[in-house]
Scaffold this active site. Structure first.
Site, PDB file in Angstrom:
ATOM      1  N   ASP A  10       0.860  -1.236   0.031  1.00  0.00           N
ATOM      2  CA  ASP A  10      -0.045  -0.205   0.096  1.00  0.00           C
ATOM      3  C   ASP A  10       0.904   1.398  -0.019  1.00  0.00           C
ATOM      4  O   ASP A  10       2.332   1.040   0.416  1.00  0.00           O
ATOM      5  CB  ASP A  10      -0.847   0.089   1.262  1.00  0.00           C
ATOM      6  CG  ASP A  10      -1.704   1.357   1.217  1.00  0.00           C
ATOM      7  OD1 ASP A  10      -2.598   1.771   0.592  1.00  0.00           O
ATOM      8  OD2 ASP A  10      -1.513   1.903   2.501  1.00  0.00           O
ATOM      9  N   TYR A  12      -0.161   5.164   0.890  1.00  0.00           N
ATOM     10  CA  TYR A  12      -0.421   6.285   1.909  1.00  0.00           C
ATOM     11  C   TYR A  12      -0.221   5.709   3.470  1.00  0.00           C
ATOM     12  O   TYR A  12      -1.376   4.768   3.640  1.00  0.00           O
ATOM     13  CB  TYR A  12      -1.719   6.952   1.488  1.00  0.00           C
ATOM     14  CG  TYR A  12      -1.781   7.751   0.161  1.00  0.00           C
ATOM     15  CD1 TYR A  12      -0.716   8.764  -0.147  1.00  0.00           C
ATOM     16  CD2 TYR A  12      -2.319   7.082  -0.665  1.00  0.00           C
ATOM     17  CE1 TYR A  12      -0.615   8.886  -1.516  1.00  0.00           C
ATOM     18  CE2 TYR A  12      -2.453   7.744  -1.926  1.00  0.00           C
ATOM     19  CZ  TYR A  12      -1.594   8.611  -2.408  1.00  0.00           C
ATOM     20  OH  TYR A  12      -1.719   8.805  -3.433  1.00  0.00           O
ATOM     21  N   ARG A  41      -7.429  13.253   6.167  1.00  0.00           N
ATOM     22  CA  ARG A  41      -7.190  11.594   5.718  1.00  0.00           C
ATOM     23  C   ARG A  41      -8.331  10.876   6.364  1.00  0.00           C
ATOM     24  O   ARG A  41      -8.708  10.111   5.387  1.00  0.00           O
ATOM     25  CB  ARG A  41      -5.912  11.241   6.917  1.00  0.00           C
ATOM     26  CG  ARG A  41      -5.638   9.757   6.653  1.00  0.00           C
ATOM     27  CD  ARG A  41      -5.229   9.351   5.608  1.00  0.00           C
ATOM     28  NE  ARG A  41      -4.780   8.023   5.539  1.00  0.00           N
ATOM     29  CZ  ARG A  41      -4.791   7.336   4.197  1.00  0.00           C
ATOM     30  NH1 ARG A  41      -5.108   7.595   2.949  1.00  0.00           N
ATOM     31  NH2 ARG A  41      -4.184   6.007   4.346  1.00  0.00           N
ATOM     32  N   SER A 116      -2.636   0.832  -4.858  1.00  0.00           N
ATOM     33  CA  SER A 116      -2.860   2.004  -4.032  1.00  0.00           C
ATOM     34  C   SER A 116      -4.411   2.488  -4.469  1.00  0.00           C
ATOM     35  O   SER A 116      -4.780   2.310  -5.780  1.00  0.00           O
ATOM     36  CB  SER A 116      -1.827   3.074  -4.106  1.00  0.00           C
ATOM     37  OG  SER A 116      -2.510   4.419  -3.556  1.00  0.00           O
ATOM     38  N   ASN A 117      -5.067   2.850  -3.468  1.00  0.00           N
ATOM     39  CA  ASN A 117      -6.407   3.716  -4.076  1.00  0.00           C
ATOM     40  C   ASN A 117      -6.061   4.766  -4.867  1.00  0.00           C
ATOM     41  O   ASN A 117      -7.130   5.566  -5.660  1.00  0.00           O
ATOM     42  CB  ASN A 117      -7.592   3.830  -2.970  1.00  0.00           C
ATOM     43  CG  ASN A 117      -8.095   2.657  -2.488  1.00  0.00           C
ATOM     44  OD1 ASN A 117      -8.590   1.810  -3.298  1.00  0.00           O
ATOM     45  ND2 ASN A 117      -8.766   2.887  -1.073  1.00  0.00           N
TER      46      ASN A 117
END
Lengths: 220, 220
Positions: A10, A12, A41, A116-117
């Protein structure tokens, strides 16, 4: 703990410290940098989950801007387009956690990927600016399949891109919800518990838990 | 703002004050009641969203217990089965917001329903203990269709049960994500913004915003 030939990271919170944004926010909103950063966040993650459930997709970059707008308003502040642009640009220049490069350099015989998103318009500049692009074989965004993690379809897509098998794949994330999603999908997991939080109560225990990335060297 | 013949109410945070749990928590965990209460609520919502996305259903009562376990651990405390039972039972005896009964009593010519992510094993005792069961025509749980709000399928299910049309239905909730979900599905919405928060940045504006439930009398 052997037979791992692919390691998926991942981004972040795992490789990049999202709260390194606090200082930049503090310059603009004195005394509120940390609070705005935290709300930013939280809302970024919440909005991705809500849009996934509502079937109402937007890119993670759009979501990130929306979350910042909300965070600034919530804490009683105002902004303008120039300031927004500067703050969002900070997301392309996040600090890499100090151990990242050293750990990655010891994993050169494995297939390494970021998953990652984040959409490529924010993810690719981030990785490039950090100078770690060449350490990875693939940089995969959920935007390619428009299914946010922790949807099973998103992890499945990454596995197809990497042509990897579940039992040979280690997924590494600092985000409890992301580790839960990977466990639910069926790969092996390493939770980087940087904030010393309890395990999520979702009946999906991580296969391993470490305080930072150096722990994953146990798997190779 | 006419033609509304059905009004659907969310439960937790909208009719019932979930933070009335703080005092009970404070008795057990001195100085941490409010923090634990807040984490409990945040995790309760997050776990429902995550399970919806992961396709990994559990009842909201199970999720509520799991969220409490997490919240207690996160704030550095321990618990035992008797204490857990007492604390979870408090969820069946939440305070009704002060204006609820007065407003509902003025809506008698409309079809009135509660539509909640809460499963009937927690929702029905709650409504009964508050003495407001007879004020509603239907009490509907997403558990009947096993799709949590804000999934469009959950709102659609409630509309089928109520045999109501989108344009004739007002959905009332204090939860921004729930109002976003109802807007996304297509009914009319009234956001009870009890905490004076900004509108969620999801491009789904509520049709109306009020500080408490009395505002919805404008619609009838």
């Amino acid at each position: 703990m052997s037979h791992i030939n692919t390691i998926i990271f991942d981004s972040y919170g795992t490789l990049f410290d999202v709260h390194s944004l606090s200082n930049k926010l503090e310059n603009h909103f004195s005394g509120k940098g940390q609070k705005i950063s935290q709300t930013w966040r939280e809302k970024q993650i919440e909005y991705a989950l809500l849009r996934q459930i509502m079937g109402n997709y937007a890119t993670f970059f759009e979501i990130t801007k929306a979350a910042l707008t909300y965070a600034i308003k919530k804490h009683g502040e105002q902004t303008n387009p120039e300031q927004m642009e500067e703050l969002v640009a900070a997301y392309l220049n996040l600090d890499v956690y100090p151990e990242v490069k050293g750990v990655l350099s010891q994993l050169g015989n494995k297939q390494l990927a970021i998953f990652s998103n984040g959409s490529h318009d924010m993810l690719d500049p981030l990785v490039k600016n950090a100078g770690i692009t060449t350490l990875f074989d693939k940089i995969i965004s959920t935007n390619e399949v428009k299914e946010f993690k922790p949807a099973p379809a998103s992890y499945h897509y990454a596995m197809e891109v990497l042509n990897s098998q579940k039992e040979n794949t280690l997924f590494v994330s600092s985000n409890g919800w992301d580790i839960s999603g990977a466990e639910n999908y069926g790969v092996r997991t390493a939770w980087i518990n940087r904030k010393r939080l309890p395990v999520e109560e979702l009946n999906l225990m991580p296969d391993s838990v470490y305080q930072d990335l150096t722990g994953i060297l146990e798997w190779v």
